[in-house]
Design a protein around this motif. Structure first.
Motif, short mmCIF file in Angstrom:
data_model
loop_
_atom_site.label_atom_id
_atom_site.label_comp_id
_atom_site.label_asym_id
_atom_site.label_seq_id
_atom_site.Cartn_x
_atom_site.Cartn_y
_atom_site.Cartn_z
N VAL A 68 -4.66 -5.58 -14.81
CA VAL A 68 -3.81 -5.05 -13.75
C VAL A 68 -4.71 -4.32 -12.76
N VAL A 69 -4.53 -4.62 -11.48
CA VAL A 69 -5.34 -4.02 -10.42
C VAL A 69 -4.42 -3.32 -9.43
N GLY A 70 -4.73 -2.07 -9.11
CA GLY A 70 -3.95 -1.33 -8.13
C GLY A 70 -4.19 -1.84 -6.73
N VAL A 71 -3.19 -1.66 -5.88
CA VAL A 71 -3.28 -2.18 -4.51
C VAL A 71 -4.44 -1.58 -3.74
N ASP A 72 -4.80 -0.34 -4.03
CA ASP A 72 -5.92 0.29 -3.31
C ASP A 72 -7.24 -0.40 -3.59
N LEU A 96 0.83 -1.21 0.00
CA LEU A 96 0.00 0.00 0.00
C LEU A 96 0.87 1.26 0.00
N ALA A 97 1.86 1.27 0.88
CA ALA A 97 2.74 2.44 0.98
C ALA A 97 3.54 2.64 -0.30
N LEU A 98 3.84 1.55 -1.00
CA LEU A 98 4.64 1.63 -2.22
C LEU A 98 3.80 1.89 -3.48
N GLY A 99 2.47 1.79 -3.37
CA GLY A 99 1.62 2.01 -4.54
C GLY A 99 1.74 0.92 -5.58
N GLY A 124 1.45 -4.00 12.39
CA GLY A 124 2.64 -3.69 11.60
C GLY A 124 2.43 -2.38 10.87
N VAL A 125 3.48 -1.56 10.78
CA VAL A 125 3.37 -0.25 10.13
C VAL A 125 4.50 -0.09 9.12
N ALA A 126 4.13 0.29 7.89
CA ALA A 126 5.09 0.55 6.82
C ALA A 126 5.09 2.03 6.48
N VAL A 127 6.28 2.59 6.28
CA VAL A 127 6.42 4.01 5.96
C VAL A 127 7.36 4.17 4.78
N VAL A 128 6.97 5.02 3.83
CA VAL A 128 7.85 5.45 2.75
C VAL A 128 7.92 6.97 2.80
N ALA A 152 -4.43 -4.75 12.28
CA ALA A 152 -5.33 -4.08 13.22
C ALA A 152 -6.78 -4.02 12.74
N GLY A 153 -7.05 -4.52 11.54
CA GLY A 153 -8.40 -4.47 11.00
C GLY A 153 -8.61 -5.59 9.99
N PRO A 154 -9.73 -5.57 9.29
CA PRO A 154 -10.00 -6.63 8.31
C PRO A 154 -9.08 -6.60 7.09
N LYS A 155 -8.39 -5.49 6.88
CA LYS A 155 -7.42 -5.38 5.80
C LYS A 155 -6.44 -4.27 6.14
N ALA A 156 -5.35 -4.23 5.40
CA ALA A 156 -4.37 -3.16 5.60
C ALA A 156 -5.02 -1.82 5.26
N MET A 157 -4.57 -0.77 5.96
CA MET A 157 -5.18 0.55 5.76
C MET A 157 -4.13 1.65 5.75
N ARG A 158 -4.38 2.68 4.95
CA ARG A 158 -3.52 3.85 4.94
C ARG A 158 -3.85 4.72 6.15
N LEU A 159 -2.82 5.32 6.74
CA LEU A 159 -3.00 6.24 7.86
C LEU A 159 -2.94 7.67 7.32
N ASP A 160 -4.01 8.04 6.61
CA ASP A 160 -4.05 9.33 5.91
C ASP A 160 -3.89 10.52 6.85
N LYS A 161 -4.51 10.43 8.01
CA LYS A 161 -4.47 11.56 8.94
C LYS A 161 -3.04 11.86 9.37
N VAL A 162 -2.27 10.81 9.61
CA VAL A 162 -0.87 11.00 10.02
C VAL A 162 -0.04 11.51 8.84
N GLU A 163 -0.30 11.00 7.65
CA GLU A 163 0.41 11.47 6.46
C GLU A 163 0.24 12.97 6.29
N GLU A 164 -0.99 13.44 6.45
CA GLU A 164 -1.26 14.87 6.29
C GLU A 164 -0.58 15.68 7.39
#
Length: 274
Positions: free
Chosen positions: A145-149, A129-132, A194-198, A211-223
């Motif tokens: 081809v399907v994007g990770v999102d 997710l973090a790598l797109g 687990g947390v991944a950062v780029v 922490a949930g049913p699938k991996a999720m972006r932490l948009d609030k922290v990114e901003e």
């Protein structure tokens, strides 16, 4: 416990595997088998047949096309740890792969198997997710081809359709540092969190697994972080990473504890990419 009876087939090519899947929709693909075989032994899964794709050269290999790293779905975790091309184009992946299971799992398990299985506590979904990343899926009717999102849809749920196989993972060249931090279950080694950062000149991308049913972006922290990776800003942005009410609570960790871990691990990962 013993599995229910099943037929075993060794595919000679991707097309051969696709034909077998079309002829037997109840069959399951077997690559590393570290997720499938245990569920079969517990009789949580009872496929009528296994189609072994572990020896297919078509699903192996690591190459570069322009600024895109292309991984065959059959690439093992150990290959990701040690391959120099992966380390150059997507250094977050080796950092993630080191956390997967134990040496036996890393030497036999494959990144494609993880993607197809979509365990909510697996490590790669957060990093991809973090790598797109994008995934090439092949069926008897063609390729797409399907994007990770759009790929990871829920707990063990993906965009894979009946009769499709994950054949490749495409990852844009990582422009900046990456880090993966994990608090793992001591027996299974799956992520409690687990947390991944780029981090790149444009900002940071942060994703969380376990922490949930699938991996999720932490948009609030990114901003909140933006391009300011000062220790002061990291401490401020990670004070309240995620609402505990939106997280999974189980016998391994409560929602509140997972929320606490999310903050700690995000902070650690961000400090490593400064």
């Amino acid at each position: 416990m013993y599995t229910t009876p099943f037929d075993y087939h060794r595919a000679s090519s991707i097309d051969d595997a696709l034909k077998m899947l079309a002829d037997n929709p109840d069959a399951k693909l077997l690559a590393g088998g570290h997720s499938l075989i245990p569920t079969m032994k517990l009789r949580l899964a009872a496929p009528s047949a296994l189609i072994d794709i572990s020896a297919l050269d078509e699903l192996r290999g690591i190459r570069v096309d322009g600024d895109t790293l292309i991984l065959g779905a059959g690439v093992t975790h150990a290959e990701l740890v040690y391959d120099k091309t992966v380390a150059e184009y997507a250094p977050l992946l080796p950092d993630t792969a080191r956390w997967v299971g134990d040496p036996m799992v890393r030497n036999r398990g494959t990144i494609g198997g993880v993607i197809a299985h979509a365990d909510p506590a697996a490590d790669y979904p957060a990093s991809l997710l973090a790598l797109g990343a994008q995934f090439k899926l092949k069926s008897a009717g063609g390729e797409r081809v399907v994007g990770v999102d759009d790929y990871f849809m829920g707990m063990f749920q993906t965009a894979l359709k009946e009769g499709e196989i994950v054949t490749e993972i495409h990852i844009p060249r990582q422009l900046g540092k990456g880090a993966y931090e994990k608090f793992r279950h001591p027996a299974s080694h799956y992520a409690i969190v687990g947390v991944a950062v780029v981090a790149s000149p444009e900002g940071v991308k942060i994703a969380m697994t376990g922490a949930g049913p699938k991996a999720m972006r932490l948009d609030k922290v990114e901003e909140a972080i933006g391009t300011d990776l000062s220790e002061e800003n990291i401490q401020k942005a990670t004070a309240d990473v995620v609402d505990a009410g939106s997280l999974l609570g189980d016998r391994f960790a409560s929602e509140e504890y997972r929320a606490h871990l999310a903050g700690v691990l995000t902070r650690r990962a961000l400090m490593r990419v400064r």
